[in-house]
Design an enzyme around this catalytic site. Sequence first.
Site: not given
Length: 452
Positions: A294, A289-291
Site C-alpha cells: 500500500d 497484502h497490505c503493508i
Amino acid sequence: MTNPVVVENATEILKAKIAQRQARIGIIGLGYVGLPLALLYSEERFAITGFDIDQKKVDTLNGDGSYIFRIQPEEIRVAKKSGFSATSNYSQIREMDAVIICVPTPLNEYHEPDLSYITRTAHAIAPHLRAGQLVVLESTTYPGTTEEVMVPILEQENPDGLKASRGAMLQPDEFLVAFSPEREDPGNTTVARRDIPKVVGGMSAPATEAACAMYGAIFARTVPVSSPAAAEMTKLLENIYRCVNIALVNELKLLSLRMGLDIWEVIDAASTKPFGFQAFYPGPGLGGHCIPVDPFYLAWKAKEWDFRTRFIELAGEINSNMPYHVLASVGAALNSRKKAVNGSRILVLGVAYKKDVDDLRESPALTIIELLQKDGALVSYHDPYFPFIGKGRKYDLQMKREELVGLGKYDCVLIVTNHSDYDYHLIVNEAQLVVDTRNATRGIDSPKIVRC
Ligand SMILES: NC(=O)c1ccc[n+]([C@@H]2O[C@H](COP(=O)([O-])OP(=O)(O)OC[C@H]3O[C@@H](n4cnc5c(N)ncnc54)[C@H](O)[C@@H]3O)[C@@H](O)[C@H]2O)c1
C-alpha cells in the site's frame, strides 16, 4: 425538472430497506475481505449475493464449502439460510440496492499500482447499474481512485446515462458512490470486526449517509469523512504508519544486535510508558497484502504532484533488506559450527506472512527460501496452514511440507513465522541449531539458539 421530494425519498427508502434488513447487498470479490464481510451481513439477516470471477470459489461456496482456513463450512451453510449465494454472473448486479467492491490492488512488476481489478470490475458493473444504487469501493488504493478511475467508467458505460450523485440531494438519474477502507487485521482476535470503526467517504452527502447506514447495520461505529479521497488517504496513513514504524524497529534491531542488546527486552520496557509510545516488533521482513504494497500506491501518486515520499522509500529499503539479514545470520550461525550454507539442511518453520494466518502473500519466508536455495542450502519447510507451496505471482517453489519430527537431522531450524501451535521448547530440544527471527523462543535459555 427533477422533484427533490421524490428524490430525497430514494435515499430514505434505501435507508429504510437497510434498517428492515430488506436491502439486497452485492459483494464483489469473495477473498479474505469480501467473504467475511458477506458473512457479517448474513449474521444480521441480510440476503447477500457474492460475485467472484473465480468459478472455483463460487462453486465451493454454493456447495457449502470454504476456502479460507478460519471460516468453517458451517458458517457458509448458516449464511445460506439467510439468503447468501455466490455467482459469477454480473447481470444480477441490477437487483442489488448496494454493491461493495473488495477486489485486489497489487503492484505490477514495476512496483506501480495495478488497478486492473478495479477497472475490470467497474466495466463489468456499468452495464447493469441503475438509478439510486449505492456503489462502495473497499479495495486499498491511492487518493483519487474512486473519483478519477472508477466513477468515469461507471458514468460512461452505463446504458441509461446515469451520473454519480455530487449534490446535496440525490437526483432521479443518479447513483451513489463512496469509498470505505477495510481495516481488518487477520489473526487478531482482540477486537471483534464489528468493533473496528468504519471510515466512510461519499462523493455527496446522500452517498455518505447511505453508506453509513449500510455499514451501521454491521459495525458499531461509522466515521464519516468529507470525500472518498479522504477515506482513501486514511487507510494509507494507517498502513504507512505501520510500515515506517516497523522499519524503525528493524533498523534498531540491527543496531542492538551489534551492540549486544536485546531489542525485544527494550521494546517491552518502552511499552510500559503509559503514553506516547506504541510497540512495533522487528521481524524477517514485511509480508501480507497490505503493508509491503500500500505505501507504494501513495509514493506513485505523489509523483503526479512532484513530491517524493522519502519516509516510505526509506522504510521500503530497510524492510526489504531484512530477508538478506536473515540469510547472513543463518550463514554466520552455521559458520560458528564450521558449516557452510551450501549443502546444509535447513528447515524453515512457518511460511505464512504472520503468525496464525493462512496467507502466504508477499511472505518474507518465500524470499528467504529462495535466497537459501540460491546459496546451495537444502531447504525444507513446515507450516500448519500450508501442505504445499506451489506457484505465486513472484515465486514457483513446488515444495511439500515436511513432518515436524526428527528435527535433529537438520543443520539448522529457522523460525520465520511464530505460529502459536509450535512447541518451541520441544523444537529447541530436538534441533542442533535454531535461528529465531521472531523471538519465538523467548524465555528459553540454550546455546543452540541464535536470535537475529
Ligand atoms: N486481506 C486483508 O487483510 C486486507 C485488509 C485490509 C484491506 N485489504 C484490501 O482489500 C482488497 C481485497 O483484498 P483481499 O485480501 O480480500 O484479496 P483476495 O485476493 O483474497 O480476494 C479478492 C477476490 O476478488 C476476486 N476478483 C478479482 N477480480 C474480480 C472481478 N473483476 N470481479 C469479481 N471478483 C474479482 C478474486 O477472485 C478474489 O476472490 C485489497 O485492496 C486489499 O489491499 C485487505
